[in-house]
Enzyme design. Structure first.
Site, short mmCIF file in Angstrom:
data_model
loop_
_atom_site.label_atom_id
_atom_site.label_comp_id
_atom_site.label_asym_id
_atom_site.label_seq_id
_atom_site.Cartn_x
_atom_site.Cartn_y
_atom_site.Cartn_z
N GLY A 24 0.81 -1.21 0.00
CA GLY A 24 0.00 0.00 0.00
C GLY A 24 0.84 1.25 0.00
O GLY A 24 1.85 1.36 0.69
N GLU A 30 -4.06 -3.99 -4.30
CA GLU A 30 -4.83 -4.11 -3.06
C GLU A 30 -4.74 -2.87 -2.19
O GLU A 30 -4.28 -2.94 -1.06
CB GLU A 30 -4.29 -5.29 -2.24
CG GLU A 30 -4.09 -6.56 -3.01
CD GLU A 30 -3.62 -7.70 -2.10
OE1 GLU A 30 -2.74 -7.48 -1.25
OE2 GLU A 30 -4.15 -8.80 -2.25
N PRO A 31 -5.16 -1.71 -2.69
CA PRO A 31 -5.02 -0.52 -1.86
C PRO A 31 -6.06 -0.44 -0.74
O PRO A 31 -7.21 -0.82 -0.93
CB PRO A 31 -5.25 0.63 -2.86
CG PRO A 31 -6.10 0.03 -3.93
CD PRO A 31 -5.76 -1.43 -4.00
N GLY A 32 -5.62 0.02 0.40
CA GLY A 32 -6.56 0.29 1.51
C GLY A 32 -6.40 1.74 1.93
O GLY A 32 -7.19 2.61 1.60
N ARG A 33 -5.25 1.98 2.59
CA ARG A 33 -4.98 3.32 3.12
C ARG A 33 -5.09 4.42 2.07
O ARG A 33 -5.66 5.48 2.33
CB ARG A 33 -3.55 3.31 3.70
CG ARG A 33 -3.17 4.56 4.46
CD ARG A 33 -1.68 4.51 4.84
NE ARG A 33 -1.29 3.22 5.37
CZ ARG A 33 -1.35 2.88 6.65
NH1 ARG A 33 -1.77 3.76 7.54
NH2 ARG A 33 -0.99 1.67 7.04
N ARG A 58 -3.40 4.58 16.24
CA ARG A 58 -2.17 4.59 15.44
C ARG A 58 -1.00 5.34 16.09
O ARG A 58 0.12 4.84 16.08
CB ARG A 58 -2.44 5.13 14.03
CG ARG A 58 -3.37 4.23 13.20
CD ARG A 58 -3.48 4.71 11.75
NE ARG A 58 -2.25 4.57 11.04
CZ ARG A 58 -1.38 5.54 10.82
NH1 ARG A 58 -1.67 6.78 11.19
NH2 ARG A 58 -0.26 5.32 10.20
N CYS A 93 -6.23 5.64 30.88
CA CYS A 93 -5.19 5.46 31.89
C CYS A 93 -4.00 4.68 31.34
O CYS A 93 -3.79 3.52 31.69
CB CYS A 93 -5.77 4.77 33.11
SG CYS A 93 -7.05 5.78 33.82
N GLU A 94 -3.25 5.30 30.46
CA GLU A 94 -2.02 4.76 29.88
C GLU A 94 -1.20 5.98 29.48
O GLU A 94 -1.73 6.89 28.85
CB GLU A 94 -2.31 4.00 28.57
CG GLU A 94 -3.11 2.74 28.67
CD GLU A 94 -2.32 1.55 29.18
OE1 GLU A 94 -1.07 1.58 29.12
OE2 GLU A 94 -2.96 0.62 29.66
N TYR A 105 -7.51 2.50 9.15
CA TYR A 105 -6.91 1.91 10.35
C TYR A 105 -7.13 2.76 11.59
O TYR A 105 -6.28 2.83 12.47
CB TYR A 105 -5.41 1.64 10.13
CG TYR A 105 -5.15 0.82 8.90
CD1 TYR A 105 -5.51 -0.53 8.88
CD2 TYR A 105 -4.62 1.38 7.75
CE1 TYR A 105 -5.31 -1.30 7.74
CE2 TYR A 105 -4.42 0.62 6.60
CZ TYR A 105 -4.78 -0.71 6.61
OH TYR A 105 -4.58 -1.47 5.49
#
Ligand SMILES: *Cc1c(COP(=O)(O)O)cnc(C)c1O
Length: 413
Positions: free
Chosen positions: A238, A273-276, A312, A342-343, A371
């Site tokens: 991608g 197969e592009p997604g992004r 992300r 809480c992280e 994503y």
């Protein structure tokens, strides 16, 4: 561009994002531009002019049913990584002949579903081939398969999204190719129609596609010599998008296709197969500022969105651009933009230059179409956000927010 600023206000197509925020009950929420989705898809169609091809949209990037239907309506195919993605693609109306089922851990029930619907299946390993064979026997149905070659090409991207290097968990061991061909020859139900590779995601140079294609065509020849008649060459990998908003020279679909066009024998159908690059820049996450604080060294803008809605930055240290959606007249300072989870990994952006925003003001995370929603979770019992789509002057809700009662329904009380 479908997201732009005018007089300090952010717009999505013809609508002011602030007005949308005031109008919708949920926060944070995802907001998409239909025009941008259509443009990104059409850019691939134009790039592929003159070639026989399938554009297989990677459903895992964004699986909103309405977005899938829009893509399907334009003629798009679908690349799937689970049985449920396959079910959803069928609901969206995708043609199973334009679907490819991928993955290193496809389960037998998932494979039976794929075989039943005549979806093309990529063989990822020895056990995967045996499972596909079993699914075909159980269903008493032939299945079109492609072999996932490991091209061992370094796409020079984050290790988590690099999928075609030697030590990757994906693809067959190329030295074992003859074993696979022998097994396929011995089984009438397995119909080898092509080969597949996947290089990785967020790729910023098309040379890797060219290298991979050259290598893949050697494999095509090697396989044809054994008496197989291949018709598909599936080159996955991608393109990156301009997350940093500072690199308009990133490769486009035309650059990608033109880098391999002259290598392609006319009888092969190219699958990409592009997604992004189809959905990434088509959406934003719109948040509200809960408050601003300082620990003496650092300033924090605390918003209602978090790593639960958009992971992300926390997962890959990915940069996503952040803007206030409305004019704020105060001096620019340096802030970390963080959520309430809480992280300490719960940040959406670090060291951002922004004016100090008043409470309740709107803040957008850019390039949140891929994503982001699909990776959202219930961590800290945050609810999966609503999604809205803008088409010109029209705003349409395309996914309800998950509600607390939906969550509670999972338990027997
Ligand atoms: C994830 C994935 C894609 C999509 O990659 P993008 O970088 O989003 O374009 C394509 N093919 C396969 C096999 C994948 O796993």
């Amino acid at each position: 561009m479908s997201f732009y600023f005018q007089n300090g206000f952010m717009y999505c197509e013809n609508l002011r994002v602030k007005e949308i925020q005031e109008q919708v009950p949920e926060s944070p929420f995802y907001l998409y531009s239909l025009r941008q989705i259509q443009k990104n898809y059409q850019d691939y169609v134009s790039a592929l002019k003159g070639l026989q091809s399938i554009i297989g949209y990677a459903v895992k990037a964004n699986n909103n049913l309405h977005i899938l239907k829009h893509l399907q309506n334009m003629g798009c195919g679908a690349v799937l990584v689970s049985g449920n993605e396959l079910r959803l693609a069928l609901v969206a109306g995708f043609d199973p002949r334009q679907m490819i089922f991928n993955g290193n851990g496809k389960t037998l029930p998932e494979l039976i579903l794929a075989v039943k619907h005549q979806v093309m299946v990529n063989i990822d390993s020895e056990f995967d081939l045996l499972h596909i064979q079993k699914a075909a026997e159980i269903s008493d149905t032939p299945v079109k398969v492609l072999i996932r070659i490991n091209p061992d090409v370094d796409p020079k991207v984050h290790p988590y999204v690099s999928t075609g290097i030697k030590n990757s968990k994906f693809g067959i061991q190329n030295e074992r190719l003859d074993w696979f061909l022998e097994k396929i020859k011995q089984n009438d139900r397995l119909n080898l129609v092509g080969i597949h590779c996947h290089l990785g995601s967020t790729i910023e140079t098309v040379a890797v596609f060219r290298d991979a294609t050259t290598l893949m065509l050697d494999f095509v020849q090697q396989i044809q010599e054994q008496g197989f008649n291949l018709c598909y060459l599936n080159i996955g990998g991608g393109l990156g998008i301009d997350y940093k908003k500072n690199n308009p020279r990133l490769p486009t679909p035309v650059d990608l296709v033109d880098s391999i066009r002259e290598l392609l024998p006319p009888e092969l159908i190219l699958i990409i197969e592009p997604g992004r690059s189809i959905v990434g820049n088509t959406g934003i996450l719109v948040n509200r500022v809960t408050g601003v604080k300082s620990n003496g060294n650092k300033n924090f803008i605390v918003i209602d969105g978090s790593m639960s809605e958009l992971i992300r930055p926390s997962l890959y240290q990915a940069y996503q651009h952040i803007d206030l959606i409305e004019p704020v007249l105060s001096n620019v300072e340096t802030f970390d933009v963080v959520g309430p989870v809480c992280e300490s990994a719960d940040f959406l952006g670090t060291n951002r230059q922004l004016p100090r925003p008043p409470e309740e003001s709107g803040l957008a995370i850019h390039d949140a179409g891929a994503y982001c929603h699909t990776m959202s979770s219930n961590y800290n019992l945050k609810m999966i956000p609503a999604e809205y789509l803008v088409d010109g002057n029209q705003l349409r809700k395309i996914r309800h927010r998950q509600e607390f009662d939906d969550y509670l329904r999972q338990f027997e009380i």
